[in-house]
Design an enzyme around this catalytic site. Sequence first.
Site, PDB file in Angstrom:
ATOM      1  CG  HIS D 100      -1.791  -0.964   1.555  1.00 15.29           C
ATOM      2  ND1 HIS D 100      -1.434  -2.127   2.190  1.00 15.29           N
ATOM      3  CD2 HIS D 100      -3.128  -1.073   1.318  1.00 15.29           C
ATOM      4  CE1 HIS D 100      -2.499  -2.897   2.340  1.00 15.29           C
ATOM      5  NE2 HIS D 100      -3.536  -2.300   1.811  1.00 15.29           N
ATOM      6  CG  ASP D 103       1.705  -0.942   3.439  1.00 12.36           C
ATOM      7  OD1 ASP D 103       0.966  -0.643   4.383  1.00 12.36           O
ATOM      8  OD2 ASP D 103       1.397  -1.749   2.540  1.00 12.36           O
ATOM      9  CD  GLU D 231      -7.796  -8.813  -0.532  1.00 11.72           C
ATOM     10  OE1 GLU D 231      -6.891  -8.147  -1.082  1.00 11.72           O
ATOM     11  OE2 GLU D 231      -7.654  -9.353   0.581  1.00 11.72           O
ATOM     12  CD  GLU D 267      -7.003 -12.246   3.198  1.00  4.75           C
ATOM     13  OE1 GLU D 267      -6.691 -11.159   2.687  1.00  4.75           O
ATOM     14  OE2 GLU D 267      -7.137 -12.422   4.425  1.00  4.75           O
ATOM     15  CG  HIS D 270     -10.696 -11.589   3.204  1.00  4.89           C
ATOM     16  ND1 HIS D 270     -10.241 -10.569   2.409  1.00  4.89           N
ATOM     17  CD2 HIS D 270     -10.076 -11.438   4.403  1.00  4.89           C
ATOM     18  CE1 HIS D 270      -9.372  -9.824   3.085  1.00  4.89           C
ATOM     19  NE2 HIS D 270      -9.249 -10.340   4.296  1.00  4.89           N
ATOM     20  CG  ASP D 306      -8.648 -11.245   7.843  1.00  5.16           C
ATOM     21  OD1 ASP D 306      -8.603 -12.408   7.417  1.00  5.16           O
ATOM     22  OD2 ASP D 306      -8.189 -10.275   7.220  1.00  5.16           O
ATOM     23  CG  ASP D 338      -3.188  -9.992   3.048  1.00  3.34           C
ATOM     24  OD1 ASP D 338      -2.563  -9.538   4.015  1.00  3.34           O
ATOM     25  OD2 ASP D 338      -4.244  -9.502   2.628  1.00  3.34           O
TER      26      ASP D 338
HETATM   27 CO   LIG Z   1      -5.944  -9.803   1.539  1.00  2.57          CO
HETATM   28 CO   LIG Z   2      -7.268 -10.912   5.641  1.00  3.70          CO
END
Ligand SMILES: [Co+2]
Ligand SMILES: [Co+2]
Lengths: 436, 436, 436, 436
Positions: D100, D103, D231, D267, D270, D306, D338
């Site tokens: 990002h 980041d 996402e 993901e 998720h 998560d 991730d």
């Molecule tokens: Co992710």
């Molecule tokens: Co996640």
Amino acid sequence: MTAFPEIERIPFEGPQSKNPLAFRYYDPAEKVEGKSMRDHLRFSVVYWHTFRGQGADPFGPGTAARPWDDGSNSLENAQKRVRVAFEFIDKLGAPFYAFHDRDVAPEGESLAESNKNLDDVVKVLKEEQQRTGIQLLWGTANLFSNPRYMHGAATSPNSEAFAYAAAQVKKALEVTLELGGAGYTFWGGREGYQNLWNTDMRRELDNLARFLHIAVDYAKEIGFTGQFYIEPKPKEPTKHQYDSDAAACLNFLRQYDLLDHLKLNLETNHATLAGHTMQHEMDLAGAAGALGSIDANTGDMLLGWDTDQFPTDIYLTTQCMHTLLKYGGLKTGGVNFDAKVRRESFEPIDLFYAHIGGMDAFARGLKIAAAIRADGRLEGLLKDRYASWDSSLGAEIEAGKHSFASLEKIMLERGEVTPNRSGRQEMIENLINTYM
Amino acid sequence: MTAFPEIERIPFEGPQSKNPLAFRYYDPAEKVEGKSMRDHLRFSVVYWHTFRGQGADPFGPGTAARPWDDGSNSLENAQKRVRVAFEFIDKLGAPFYAFHDRDVAPEGESLAESNKNLDDVVKVLKEEQQRTGIQLLWGTANLFSNPRYMHGAATSPNSEAFAYAAAQVKKALEVTLELGGAGYTFWGGREGYQNLWNTDMRRELDNLARFLHIAVDYAKEIGFTGQFYIEPKPKEPTKHQYDSDAAACLNFLRQYDLLDHLKLNLETNHATLAGHTMQHEMDLAGAAGALGSIDANTGDMLLGWDTDQFPTDIYLTTQCMHTLLKYGGLKTGGVNFDAKVRRESFEPIDLFYAHIGGMDAFARGLKIAAAIRADGRLEGLLKDRYASWDSSLGAEIEAGKHSFASLEKIMLERGEVTPNRSGRQEMIENLINTYM
Amino acid sequence: MTAFPEIERIPFEGPQSKNPLAFRYYDPAEKVEGKSMRDHLRFSVVYWHTFRGQGADPFGPGTAARPWDDGSNSLENAQKRVRVAFEFIDKLGAPFYAFHDRDVAPEGESLAESNKNLDDVVKVLKEEQQRTGIQLLWGTANLFSNPRYMHGAATSPNSEAFAYAAAQVKKALEVTLELGGAGYTFWGGREGYQNLWNTDMRRELDNLARFLHIAVDYAKEIGFTGQFYIEPKPKEPTKHQYDSDAAACLNFLRQYDLLDHLKLNLETNHATLAGHTMQHEMDLAGAAGALGSIDANTGDMLLGWDTDQFPTDIYLTTQCMHTLLKYGGLKTGGVNFDAKVRRESFEPIDLFYAHIGGMDAFARGLKIAAAIRADGRLEGLLKDRYASWDSSLGAEIEAGKHSFASLEKIMLERGEVTPNRSGRQEMIENLINTYM
Amino acid sequence: MTAFPEIERIPFEGPQSKNPLAFRYYDPAEKVEGKSMRDHLRFSVVYWHTFRGQGADPFGPGTAARPWDDGSNSLENAQKRVRVAFEFIDKLGAPFYAFHDRDVAPEGESLAESNKNLDDVVKVLKEEQQRTGIQLLWGTANLFSNPRYMHGAATSPNSEAFAYAAAQVKKALEVTLELGGAGYTFWGGREGYQNLWNTDMRRELDNLARFLHIAVDYAKEIGFTGQFYIEPKPKEPTKHQYDSDAAACLNFLRQYDLLDHLKLNLETNHATLAGHTMQHEMDLAGAAGALGSIDANTGDMLLGWDTDQFPTDIYLTTQCMHTLLKYGGLKTGGVNFDAKVRRESFEPIDLFYAHIGGMDAFARGLKIAAAIRADGRLEGLLKDRYASWDSSLGAEIEAGKHSFASLEKIMLERGEVTPNRSGRQEMIENLINTYM
Ligand SMILES: [Co+2]
Ligand SMILES: [Co+2]
Ligand SMILES: [Co+2]
Ligand SMILES: [Co+2]
Ligand SMILES: [Co+2]
Ligand SMILES: [Co+2]
Ligand SMILES: [Co+2]
Ligand SMILES: [Co+2]
């Protein structure tokens, strides 16, 4: 007569086998940590799912093709079914089975007739046990299907439901004794509530405890020395079952002075429905000296009901067997497949596939668990991790030599704790994978 | 100096009021079942969420606008914050508050400095208590935030973490005594595990029990006679906390002979994360004589973490208050708002809205619960439902006069149970709605 | 002949009534926002739960006492049951009902016989509709109970299951047309999978779409102009149903060019099993112009299966009715009680209690929703909240006048956004409570 | 200067290796189905968790020991961190990374300053990319952490938040282009709601679509030809995110005519939070031609948030890789970790353990998936299962030759369907186990 003419005794063929009707890991005679796999695993087949389950679900009737079963509620059909069951268990090579009273014999018009039916089937069970050497892991009574138990059995607001359940368990205990059963299990199907507004929880719990005490007394009276088990499940069919998980059972047993008399029969799918891993439930029970037996199955973690699937995940079976080995292995209990084939797996051969897969997964889990223990790296990490408790301050605390005052004095001097060390979860997960 | 110049003491204006800064149901002096609402509800404001919460979440930093707080970790800021807190609680009209040691005073470079900081703030707390008449519901120590407790406090593999925690609780107990606190709470934030492969559960449980015994001993030593509480939560921050629910706590307390010393502090959101309703947890604790205090909040039933929302659902507050009344009401405990405003409700006024809503919802729940009891229809239904236990067979069983043999004899004669009666769940749900 | 001799037409008696067999809120003729409650709510009784449900669950057979039903699968019994159903619906005062083909008429030995049976019962349904004025909200076909559909119907790997389902829906559409049904619903009970390893998802989805297109074609051919609905459910009986939630249905309808032909029939318990509130599902469908009808029930948020309970929570019914009013209210759809009495509520009178409670809860929700709208405070808060989109920059963006470049230019100049305002969640929750 | 002096490039040592800092399965050059593992797997390290994550959770601050990081928000620290990151990724041997904007570079006092900071760090990223050959898998902008985005970014009620987000994404796209990024990802952290009462869902969805269209336009303008991804995540930090799962994203993309421009970045954690398996989400996306990239991690199935754990379960990685191979493998996407180390795994070396374990688990999954495909037994079972669709009736239906009338005619003649065959779930689960 044979119900499975195309099936021979399931052989052990080793990991390279591509035969779906052979064991790849379960070799009953093979020694693991000095004991045969047969004695480690004590596999047991359940009568209810495997011989009475038809695949019905809330959205449709049964689908199961069971050519040996005429679908009737007759005694003859029940007796014939016993022969098939033992042919199946024998060909599978499982040393144990388990049943509810109403699984094996039809319920009659009266309690007396039901008891008579049960006696008539028990004769055949006994014959077959003797013929095959298969043994009874545990007996139990079905106190949840008949509408008389709609509000519970021992916890019913109807005191006669309590009395009827007492009579039924009395008979089931006698029959279990007669068949040399190694144990007897209480699963409180409807011992819970649908709604708290209409429920007197304290009174119901008192009655449940009373019921178990009377059962313990009766076992003593008739000389039944098998192990009693209580099986936790959080819900389904009730909204909330009193015996919701291992801790709830232990609390109840302690509160009512029953802990000396019952151990836990833990089921994977019940553990996960209660929000725990099976490994957690087994470890908690083991730590309390109450790890009795396991109902080996698995749930679907994305579904909220008891799917009772056959266990095939080797991470799961490794965790189960590692925890069992840690607490000294199974004694009276077994690895009991409280599991059912899917509604869509409706052919008789699916019963073989399902059990073979479960047995092989557990045999593999046993070997992996033993390899972990033999290797020692995991245990070494654990030993290191708790090392500060094995000497000086930690050992003194565990020896009861410290108070808040003495500990404060030490920490005021030191100011801060010795640095922590990484918990190494990722490394340990990788390590476990090296044994898979 | 005032932090809330635009706010006066929150008035009671009655149900017709459209003023969002007034109570519609909470009239502290109003008598319900012969006791004032103030004494029934014993409302308490928590220091951590309300005066230290900034609205940070795992995806972003705090948002809260708190003009009185300079954001520093200084003692002055901490002391000033106390004045604001008491202004808030006083204007709100809550008679109690609760705090962790590290909420009120900054952690220092050493344990000694931390203790000194705490003393310096406690002086101000005491002043403000005296000025306002607000009392301390319970104190507690934060044994989970500092990295030294990353693996737990009493259950840490690092024995010095145990020792440090002991020192910290010692001080927190002294301070609670100093402030006249009515209780002291243990919530085992990280007393659990992230992974069972690296955990010795039995040893950790033993240490946790040891810690509590030492605490009980120290309380006796210093003359702290307030009530100890243990607060269940199933998970978060750990994967699994040992004190996972009411039953797990009770089991632990019984196993380690601590049941005489601790009662339960139950939280709604922790109950639901554990798979239980708050009503269940309260009823279970009440039946065991261990219902101590409640952390009044609510979760979002579709979210899997502790959202600690303010409770506004009047079905929930009715259930809570009805169960409390059934078990004799609160003694040392309170209705403690362990709840936080949403990250998006970042203005100071939102703190008032949130607490007013929670207090009103509980006051309304109390009045509804009392109305249900006064009316008697629900209790009548319940009495009828269990009537078979109040005479003849049921009464004999409860009096211990029956065995399996005597019960079997009766049921063989009767053949079947007296018909069950409908559980009437739908009718009862409708009945509850008539009081809403 | 009457099945409910002790019950008269359920009267409206107003909020003060203590009569459990009267409406306290549902007054069909009362006008709300200029329309009668009857026309707002369009209550519908379902044939399957209310007249065919016996209370069986996976742990026991049915318990229901239904003296008018001889338990046989005969045509006569089926026809007699229709009379009872209409007596019930008529006494209840619901203007609509809904059924599956196999609910009303017994399945025969062949498709031809099943069709004939259906015709013979439809005659009686038509008579009763004319006698009472009760109308058919929607028809549907049961494509999930018979073992032929074990692997799905339109998505079965067995192409003849697709063909059989086609024949069955053809007949059900004809019958729905014959009875003047206002709609036709597809709920894909087993249109999903148990296991992805044995499933060709893409082919199955293609076939499902093909099936719906053929159905749409046939409706046009026979002149059926009622509304088609698709009903989402995430799972149960399958591990995963393709139509898992509103978004999944909309995605499927868009992908296969079916969005012009079907709207959504949303069910509360299916919404929550999918991880959404009913309010979310309704809002999402409404925003897409696809909000067709609702299956009014509720689940237990702590249970993971479809309990299909009667809705009594007035927060829920307020949310439903507020969302319906926002999107213009029900057109062809209804408030259809896809709900069943608990297994323990086995007496006929419980059917009345259950429906009365549900109808009253929805009537009350309607009145509360209308009061919220009339009062305007909530809508005012919402209008304020989005005000920045109603002029200058916001309006320009919504008008399509901006690019990343133009927006960057503006924000580089402004440097930071105008401060956000509190979301006021707690205040709004309190506000909603003022209408309860 | 080196941050990991004790670590060399992680070698491949084969399955027998006991070295925890070696690969046992991931041999980048090894060919699987004719393609190197490196090209199959396209492993990517994420900057946010691995180089910015400190282990903070809602109950405590960070624990991570990162000796190279001075903890400041300075540009120098940010640039130095880039060097460390590339040393890590290079030693690990991962060919890609993702980040990002916030980041890598500190947010400044103004948008202009933030952009400048980003430029200054991007220079170092570019140098390091050239030095090591490591490439950018995708870039993205953090539109959820800063309080300006508390109510969402593109879906904020504050139109300037939309504008600021536009400026931020503009810059992030430019930077991604500058660094040769293969893609750009949208994850709508706060694009959802906390409460529906204060939310205009339709307007927010319209604005979200508008934002994406403007982004697509800008990419075209600057010549960015990388792949856009969206996402899905169902919730957290919001109560409900609009992009809740694959189906919700696809529905949204179809509704707003964006499906040609975005693929899905799926993901695992998720997926499971949304009630789906990762295999389901991947299959659904694959069937829609929208399977873009995967965020490779795992959740804890008993926790409701998560956890972003590193994936080590070989059943999971097998499912992922089998589905990827079925749909032609990764193109622009990658296997992007991730994932974050546990708070208790706070040492730098844990970052290596974690990634090595994840990479090995995926490499092993790839090899197992390829073995399943090479063996052909599973595919053979599937082909057989759907055989009825490959000829005669099934083929005719799929060719569009049938109507309800023609199908009814056929089934009236046949009367019943050809018998179904077992779904063989248990046998197939056993079969999968033979490859493990
Ligand atoms: Co992710
Ligand atoms: Co996640
Ligand atoms: Co079991
Ligand atoms: Co089970
Ligand atoms: Co709390
Ligand atoms: Co909490
Ligand atoms: Co429905
Ligand atoms: Co339903």
